[in-house]
Design an enzyme around this catalytic site. Structure first.
Site, PDB file in Angstrom:
ATOM      1  N   THR A   6       0.858  -1.190   0.000  1.00 48.26           N
ATOM      2  CA  THR A   6       0.000   0.000   0.000  1.00 48.26           C
ATOM      3  C   THR A   6       0.895   1.241   0.000  1.00 48.26           C
ATOM      4  O   THR A   6       1.988   1.236   0.560  1.00 48.26           O
ATOM      5  CB  THR A   6      -0.969   0.035   1.194  1.00 48.26           C
ATOM      6  OG1 THR A   6      -0.245   0.253   2.410  1.00 48.26           O
ATOM      7  CG2 THR A   6      -1.804  -1.236   1.284  1.00 48.26           C
ATOM      8  N   GLY A   7       0.395   2.286  -0.654  1.00 46.15           N
ATOM      9  CA  GLY A   7       1.207   3.497  -0.783  1.00 46.15           C
ATOM     10  C   GLY A   7       2.464   3.215  -1.589  1.00 46.15           C
ATOM     11  O   GLY A   7       3.548   3.697  -1.248  1.00 46.15           O
ATOM     12  N   SER A   9       3.163   4.130  -4.681  1.00 49.07           N
ATOM     13  CA  SER A   9       3.431   5.050  -5.787  1.00 49.07           C
ATOM     14  C   SER A   9       4.687   5.880  -5.588  1.00 49.07           C
ATOM     15  O   SER A   9       5.294   6.329  -6.556  1.00 49.07           O
ATOM     16  CB  SER A   9       2.235   5.993  -5.950  1.00 49.07           C
ATOM     17  OG  SER A   9       1.935   6.601  -4.692  1.00 49.07           O
ATOM     18  N   GLY A  11       7.949   7.304  -2.489  1.00 48.52           N
ATOM     19  CA  GLY A  11       8.620   7.197  -1.200  1.00 48.52           C
ATOM     20  C   GLY A  11       8.963   5.765  -0.800  1.00 48.52           C
ATOM     21  O   GLY A  11       9.448   4.963  -1.614  1.00 48.52           O
ATOM     22  N   ILE A  12       8.699   5.460   0.462  1.00 46.56           N
ATOM     23  CA  ILE A  12       9.071   4.155   1.019  1.00 46.56           C
ATOM     24  C   ILE A  12       8.348   3.015   0.294  1.00 46.56           C
ATOM     25  O   ILE A  12       8.928   1.960   0.039  1.00 46.56           O
ATOM     26  CB  ILE A  12       8.762   4.137   2.540  1.00 46.56           C
ATOM     27  CG1 ILE A  12       9.707   5.097   3.271  1.00 46.56           C
ATOM     28  CG2 ILE A  12       8.884   2.725   3.110  1.00 46.56           C
ATOM     29  CD1 ILE A  12       9.305   5.407   4.711  1.00 46.56           C
ATOM     30  N   GLY A  13       7.079   3.238  -0.040  1.00 51.93           N
ATOM     31  CA  GLY A  13       6.300   2.187  -0.701  1.00 51.93           C
ATOM     32  C   GLY A  13       6.839   1.860  -2.084  1.00 51.93           C
ATOM     33  O   GLY A  13       6.955   0.682  -2.459  1.00 51.93           O
ATOM     34  N   SER A 137       6.353   4.233  13.023  1.00 51.13           N
ATOM     35  CA  SER A 137       7.218   5.418  13.001  1.00 51.13           C
ATOM     36  C   SER A 137       8.001   5.496  14.296  1.00 51.13           C
ATOM     37  O   SER A 137       7.515   5.052  15.350  1.00 51.13           O
ATOM     38  CB  SER A 137       6.370   6.685  12.855  1.00 51.13           C
ATOM     39  OG  SER A 137       7.146   7.835  13.113  1.00 51.13           O
ATOM     40  N   TYR A 150      -0.997  11.613  14.999  1.00 50.13           N
ATOM     41  CA  TYR A 150      -0.181  10.692  14.176  1.00 50.13           C
ATOM     42  C   TYR A 150       0.605   9.725  15.066  1.00 50.13           C
ATOM     43  O   TYR A 150       0.607   8.508  14.822  1.00 50.13           O
ATOM     44  CB  TYR A 150       0.761  11.534  13.321  1.00 50.13           C
ATOM     45  CG  TYR A 150       1.750  10.765  12.481  1.00 50.13           C
ATOM     46  CD1 TYR A 150       1.396  10.248  11.233  1.00 50.13           C
ATOM     47  CD2 TYR A 150       3.074  10.582  12.912  1.00 50.13           C
ATOM     48  CE1 TYR A 150       2.323   9.563  10.451  1.00 50.13           C
ATOM     49  CE2 TYR A 150       3.998   9.907  12.139  1.00 50.13           C
ATOM     50  CZ  TYR A 150       3.624   9.403  10.904  1.00 50.13           C
ATOM     51  OH  TYR A 150       4.539   8.729  10.135  1.00 50.13           O
TER      52      TYR A 150
HETATM   53  N1  NAP Z   1       9.266   9.677   5.590  1.00 53.90           N
HETATM   54  C1  NAP Z   1       9.412   9.598   6.908  1.00 53.90           C
HETATM   55  O1  NAP Z   1      10.231  10.321   7.509  1.00 53.90           O
HETATM   56  C2  NAP Z   1       8.601   8.595   7.694  1.00 53.90           C
HETATM   57  C3  NAP Z   1       8.962   8.385   9.018  1.00 53.90           C
HETATM   58  C4  NAP Z   1       8.241   7.464   9.775  1.00 53.90           C
HETATM   59  C5  NAP Z   1       7.180   6.787   9.212  1.00 53.90           C
HETATM   60  N2  NAP Z   1       6.835   7.025   7.912  1.00 53.90           N
HETATM   61  C6  NAP Z   1       5.700   6.278   7.376  1.00 53.90           C
HETATM   62  O2  NAP Z   1       6.100   5.641   6.191  1.00 53.90           O
HETATM   63  C7  NAP Z   1       4.958   5.443   5.349  1.00 53.90           C
HETATM   64  C8  NAP Z   1       5.278   5.918   3.945  1.00 53.90           C
HETATM   65  O3  NAP Z   1       5.559   7.295   4.006  1.00 53.90           O
HETATM   66  P1  NAP Z   1       6.491   8.034   2.926  1.00 53.90           P
HETATM   67  O4  NAP Z   1       7.474   8.824   3.691  1.00 53.90           O
HETATM   68  O5  NAP Z   1       6.964   7.100   1.888  1.00 53.90           O
HETATM   69  O6  NAP Z   1       5.414   9.054   2.350  1.00 53.90           O
HETATM   70  P2  NAP Z   1       5.079   9.539   0.851  1.00 53.90           P
HETATM   71  O7  NAP Z   1       6.290   9.548   0.001  1.00 53.90           O
HETATM   72  O8  NAP Z   1       4.326  10.796   1.055  1.00 53.90           O
HETATM   73  O9  NAP Z   1       4.099   8.388   0.301  1.00 53.90           O
HETATM   74  C9  NAP Z   1       2.846   8.201   0.879  1.00 53.90           C
HETATM   75  C10 NAP Z   1       2.126   7.077   0.183  1.00 53.90           C
HETATM   76  O10 NAP Z   1       0.880   6.849   0.863  1.00 53.90           O
HETATM   77  C11 NAP Z   1      -0.182   6.948  -0.057  1.00 53.90           C
HETATM   78  N3  NAP Z   1      -1.353   7.566   0.570  1.00 53.90           N
HETATM   79  C12 NAP Z   1      -1.417   8.790   1.142  1.00 53.90           C
HETATM   80  N4  NAP Z   1      -2.681   9.043   1.541  1.00 53.90           N
HETATM   81  C13 NAP Z   1      -3.417   7.953   1.231  1.00 53.90           C
HETATM   82  C14 NAP Z   1      -4.791   7.603   1.360  1.00 53.90           C
HETATM   83  N5  NAP Z   1      -5.687   8.449   1.897  1.00 53.90           N
HETATM   84  N6  NAP Z   1      -5.195   6.401   0.926  1.00 53.90           N
HETATM   85  C15 NAP Z   1      -4.312   5.552   0.370  1.00 53.90           C
HETATM   86  N7  NAP Z   1      -3.009   5.822   0.202  1.00 53.90           N
HETATM   87  C16 NAP Z   1      -2.572   7.011   0.617  1.00 53.90           C
HETATM   88  C17 NAP Z   1       0.346   7.822  -1.196  1.00 53.90           C
HETATM   89  O11 NAP Z   1      -0.393   7.520  -2.388  1.00 53.90           O
HETATM   90  P3  NAP Z   1      -0.493   8.614  -3.610  1.00 53.90           P
HETATM   91  O12 NAP Z   1       0.906   8.854  -4.072  1.00 53.90           O
HETATM   92  O13 NAP Z   1      -1.327   7.970  -4.638  1.00 53.90           O
HETATM   93  O14 NAP Z   1      -1.092   9.840  -3.019  1.00 53.90           O
HETATM   94  C18 NAP Z   1       1.795   7.384  -1.253  1.00 53.90           C
HETATM   95  O15 NAP Z   1       1.944   6.219  -2.029  1.00 53.90           O
HETATM   96  C19 NAP Z   1       3.803   6.194   6.021  1.00 53.90           C
HETATM   97  O16 NAP Z   1       3.003   5.301   6.746  1.00 53.90           O
HETATM   98  C20 NAP Z   1       4.520   7.135   6.981  1.00 53.90           C
HETATM   99  O17 NAP Z   1       3.715   7.489   8.074  1.00 53.90           O
HETATM  100  C21 NAP Z   1       7.525   7.892   7.147  1.00 53.90           C
END
Ligand code: NAP
Length: 242
Positions: A6-7, A9, A11-13, A137, A150
């Site tokens: 999930t997610g 598209s 970043g981490i996903g 997180s 969060y």
């Molecule tokens: N980056 C950090 O520093 C960090 C730290 C701790 C934890 N995390 C966790 O890591 C995970 C990934 O985060 P990331 O940093 O890779 O963020 P990101 O690059 O912003 O990517 C977020 C992803 O989640 C999807 N998403 C957002 N809102 C959504 C919704 N309402 N329904 C379904 N999908 C949704 C987005 O899809 P679209 O692209 O289609 O919008 C995107 O694929 C998250 O759970 C975040 O809380 C991140």
């Protein structure tokens, strides 16, 4: 092996989908708004002769969760790896967090992973060694000075994962990856000064990359992690180790 991220598209996903493709898996790449980005990730897998396709759905709504599960069931009758990664981090002072914002945050980070795992459990049970990986997180451990909603939701993920590790054993393992400060859109609003300060606060002296988190997820999703369940793997450069 078949995986849903999930997610996936960005970043981490997206990095996780790439890592799972590289490990020889077929990957369903989920996205909410950015279908084109997800299609690119899936195409990367297909160019390596893996099956890669996109499933769309807003996981901040119960209907969206059901739509994602249905789309997956239409394509596959079994699933080996479920990575529950989709999420957003809206920085809001505690007094300004509305009930609606709190509910939306819990829907996306807790209800959706809970419900999606429940919906896809029959498929996971058809795998000889199912793997569920939640993305929490460091803020679940450290707390947040501008994201109580969060951090609370990410803490709830720990209880959910630890419970499922017991309940779904012995055929399915359930683990958590807890990233620290990772260079994705979540940090995009950092000023240059904030970015330097953030890097200095990390013992390893820098923020992490999405692929560094993806490698941890890929390990927990792999046969190599066969005796690991109920664990949290910190990927935070030394920020926290509890
Ligand atoms: N980056 C950090 O520093 C960090 C730290 C701790 C934890 N995390 C966790 O890591 C995970 C990934 O985060 P990331 O940093 O890779 O963020 P990101 O690059 O912003 O990517 C977020 C992803 O989640 C999807 N998403 C957002 N809102 C959504 C919704 N309402 N329904 C379904 N999908 C949704 C987005 O899809 P679209 O692209 O289609 O919008 C995107 O694929 C998250 O759970 C975040 O809380 C991140």
């Amino acid at each position: 092996m078949r995986a849903l991220v999930t997610g996936g598209s960005r970043g981490i996903g997206a990095a996780t989908a790439h890592a799972l493709f590289s490990a020889g898996m077929d990957v369903a790449v989920h996205a909410h708004r950015h279908r084109a980005l997800a299609e690119r990730v899936a195409a990367g897998g297909r160019s390596a002769n893996r099956e890669g396709f996109v499933v769309m759905g807003d996981l901040s709504e119960a209907d969206g969760v059901r739509a994602v599960a249905e789309a997956l069931r239409e394509r596959w009758d079994s699933l080996d790896v479920l990575v529950l990664n989709a999420g957003t981090y809206d920085r809001i002072p505690f007094r300004s967090v509305t009930d609606a914002a709190l509910q939306e945050c819990f829907q996306l980070h807790v209800f959706a992973p809970f419900a999606l795992t429940r919906e896809l459990l029959p498929l996971l049970q058809r795998s000889p060694a199912g793997r569920v990986v939640f993305v929490s997180s460091v803020l679940a451990f450290a707390g947040s000075s501008h994201g109580a909603h969060y951090a609370s939701a990410k803490s709830a993920v720990l209880g959910l994962a630890r419970s499922l590790a017991k309940e779904l054993a012995p055929t399915i393992t359930v683990n958590v990856v807890a990233p620290g400060s990772i260079d994705t859109s979540i940090l995009a609003s950092d000023s240059p000064a904030k970015r330097i300060e953030r890097a200095r606060s990390v013992p390893l002296g820098r923020v992490g990359s999405a692929s560094e988190v993806a490698e941890a997820i890929a390990f927990l999703a792999s046969p190599a992690a066969s005796y690991v369940t109920g664990a949290t793997l910190h990927v935070n450069g030394g920020l926290r180790s509890d």
